[in-house]
Design a protein around this motif. Structure first.
Motif, mmCIF file in Angstrom:
data_model
loop_
_atom_site.group_PDB
_atom_site.id
_atom_site.type_symbol
_atom_site.label_atom_id
_atom_site.label_comp_id
_atom_site.label_asym_id
_atom_site.label_seq_id
_atom_site.Cartn_x
_atom_site.Cartn_y
_atom_site.Cartn_z
ATOM 1 N N GLN A 1 -7.021 7.279 7.124
ATOM 2 C CA GLN A 1 -6.485 7.195 5.774
ATOM 3 C C GLN A 1 -5.614 8.404 5.444
ATOM 4 O O GLN A 1 -4.626 8.294 4.718
ATOM 5 C CB GLN A 1 -7.634 7.083 4.767
ATOM 6 C CG GLN A 1 -7.197 6.950 3.321
ATOM 7 C CD GLN A 1 -6.371 5.690 3.052
ATOM 8 O OE1 GLN A 1 -6.537 4.674 3.748
ATOM 9 N NE2 GLN A 1 -5.496 5.752 2.072
ATOM 10 N N LYS A 2 -5.962 9.570 5.994
ATOM 11 C CA LYS A 2 -5.181 10.769 5.708
ATOM 12 C C LYS A 2 -3.732 10.622 6.162
ATOM 13 O O LYS A 2 -2.809 11.175 5.541
ATOM 14 C CB LYS A 2 -5.804 11.994 6.376
ATOM 15 C CG LYS A 2 -5.139 13.319 5.980
ATOM 16 C CD LYS A 2 -5.837 14.505 6.598
ATOM 17 C CE LYS A 2 -5.232 15.810 6.114
ATOM 18 N NZ LYS A 2 -3.776 15.904 6.350
ATOM 19 N N GLU B 1 -1.999 8.888 3.391
ATOM 20 C CA GLU B 1 -1.900 9.779 2.230
ATOM 21 C C GLU B 1 -0.825 10.835 2.438
ATOM 22 O O GLU B 1 -0.073 11.163 1.507
ATOM 23 C CB GLU B 1 -3.259 10.434 1.965
ATOM 24 C CG GLU B 1 -4.326 9.447 1.507
ATOM 25 C CD GLU B 1 -5.721 10.064 1.476
ATOM 26 O OE1 GLU B 1 -5.856 11.234 1.919
ATOM 27 O OE2 GLU B 1 -6.665 9.388 1.025
ATOM 28 N N HIS C 1 0.804 -1.226 0.000
ATOM 29 C CA HIS C 1 0.000 0.000 0.000
ATOM 30 C C HIS C 1 0.838 1.277 0.000
ATOM 31 O O HIS C 1 0.261 2.370 -0.105
ATOM 32 C CB HIS C 1 -0.982 0.031 1.174
ATOM 33 C CG HIS C 1 -1.822 -1.207 1.296
ATOM 34 N ND1 HIS C 1 -2.669 -1.632 0.291
ATOM 35 C CD2 HIS C 1 -1.932 -2.131 2.296
ATOM 36 C CE1 HIS C 1 -3.278 -2.749 0.665
ATOM 37 N NE2 HIS C 1 -2.836 -3.075 1.873
#
Length: 433
Positions: free
Chosen positions: A313-314, A317, A229
């Protein structure tokens, strides 16, 4: 009559204390990366701030830190008082269940029984290689490659054979070369995706092609997926196990890289085996091997369910953005430098940069190049001989952006000074004078 005295058994003579011999395993253990680095003359220029683009630890510079949710999960595990003792050698059930949920996809269902928790991904690789390969056999590994595969295999008497990765094809495997390395003694194929040291992310079809070779020769795969990922936008990571129903796979991963906690030493093996080929011996072997160390860090095990479910999730990212921004910056600067050939990565934390050594006549190898780069510019990149692939160097992309830019500009200046065009002009100028 005097009673007969029992005869004392003659003890074998062991000689003197001249030496205590090391074991065969210890004598065979060799880490080529550490050996090469320790032999380098690393003496930075005292007038320039030292920038290490060599360390595969994303936390080194302090700009990348674990998410608050991750740290809180560990605090909660400690405060609970439930994880101070030994756990099952393969890990606490609730932690393995959490990893199973995290690792399951639409195409692959993982259960807790398929998870073995380990002391970092290095331990997962160790257990996997040891479970699958016996002395006298061989395993296939990529070239260039993370050297630990070789260290772990050769220490137990297992030969390593390398299959080439192709820089002109974004470091995809040379499939013909891979297949040519297989013989009757091959025990497994190691696939590293996303790649250390290349930063490549294999396309789905390429992974299918590799799986076809494994299926044709009835070989299991050890999938090093620790950078799962960690992929730049525009590219996609595919678990090997999602692409095959035939080939049994031991997937090795963990918290280390993606969650930015390498020192927490939490890795795992996911057993992907839809046809029960590992049921008779390999599952038992992994259990037995895990019992040698009585399991992994229980405090981190207690935190795993919250870490895997609560990390936003940030956070991921933002980490990827730092890595890609640095990759773009390094590529833009170094691709303009005569004699260097950067290969743009697609993920992970690294960039490989080719060095046309013949254009730098003062240096005989990438080792010489790197040593002088340190002494003149205080920038340290790993020479690719560490990865069994000469005339490249590996850059780590986790440093703060301003240091990345400064390091790349120093590399550019260094190359300009030592490129043959500059040297020829300098020699001509001296001759005229």
């Amino acid at each position: 009559m005097e009673p007969q005295q029992p005869q004392q058994q003659q003890q074998p003579q062991r000689g003197d204390w001249a030496r205590v011999p090391a074991s065969c395993v210890a004598r065979r253990t060799h880490n080529p990366l550490r050996t090469i680095v320790e032999e380098l003359a690393i003496q930075p220029n005292p007038d320039k701030h030292f920038i290490a683009l060599s360390i595969g630890d994303p936390t080194t510079f302090g700009n990348l830190r674990p998410a608050p949710e991750v740290v809180k999960a560990l605090h909660d595990s400690i405060d609970s008082g439930s994880y101070h003792g030994y756990g099952p050698s393969v890990g606490h059930l609730e932690a393995r269940e959490a990893v199973a949920r995290y690792s399951s996809t639409e195409k692959v269902h993982v259960e807790a029984k398929d998870v073995v928790l380990c002391s970092g991904c290095s331990s997962a690789l160790d257990l996997s290689i040891t479970a699958l390969a016996s002395p006298g056999q061989n395993i296939l590994m990529p070239r260039p490659a993370f050297p630990l595969y070789r260290t772990l295999a050769e220490s137990i008497g297992v030969e390593t054979r390398s299959y080439n990765l192709l820089p002109e094809n974004d470091w995809e495997a040379d499939l013909n070369h891979l297949e040519s390395q297989i013989d009757e003694n091959t025990a497994a194929i190691v696939v590293c995706n996303p790649s250390n040291p290349c930063g490549s992310v294999f396309k789905k079809q390429h992974l299918k092609d590799m799986l076809s070779i494994a299926a044709r020769h009835k070989l299991p795969i050890i999938a090093d997926e620790i950078y799962e990922h960690m992929v730049f936008p525009g590219h996609e990571f595919h678990h090997l196990a999602s692409l095959s129903e035939e080939v049994p796979i031991l997937s090795c991963s963990g918290l280390t890289k993606r969650f930015l906690v390498p020192g927490w030493r939490m890795g795992w093996i996911i057993i992907h085996d839809r046809n029960g080929l590992f049921d008779k011996e390999i599952r038992k072997a992994l259990l037995s091997l895990s019992q040698r160390t009585i399991g992994s860090n229980t405090l981190v095990q207690g935190a795993i369910p919250a870490i895997l479910s609560n990390t936003p999730q940030k956070f991921f990212e933002d980490t990827i953005k730092v890595l890609q921004d640095n990759a773009d910056l390094a590529y833009d600067i170094l691709s303009e430098v005569k004699g260097l050939r950067p290969v743009m990565p697609q993920g992970a934390m690294y960039m490989m940069v080719g060095i046309t050594v013949t254009l730098f006549p003062e240096f005989s190898s990438d080792l010489d190049f790197v040593e002088r780069l340190v002494s003149e510019e205080s920038v340290f990149c790993l020479p690719s001989q560490c990865f069994n692939y000469p005339n490249y160097m590996r850059l780590v992309l986790t440093v703060p952006k301003e240091q990345m830019e400064k390091a790349c500009k120093r590399i550019a200046a260094f190359c300009q000074r030592h490129h043959q065009d500059y040297l020829s002009k300098r020699i001509s100028s001296v001759s005229i004078t």
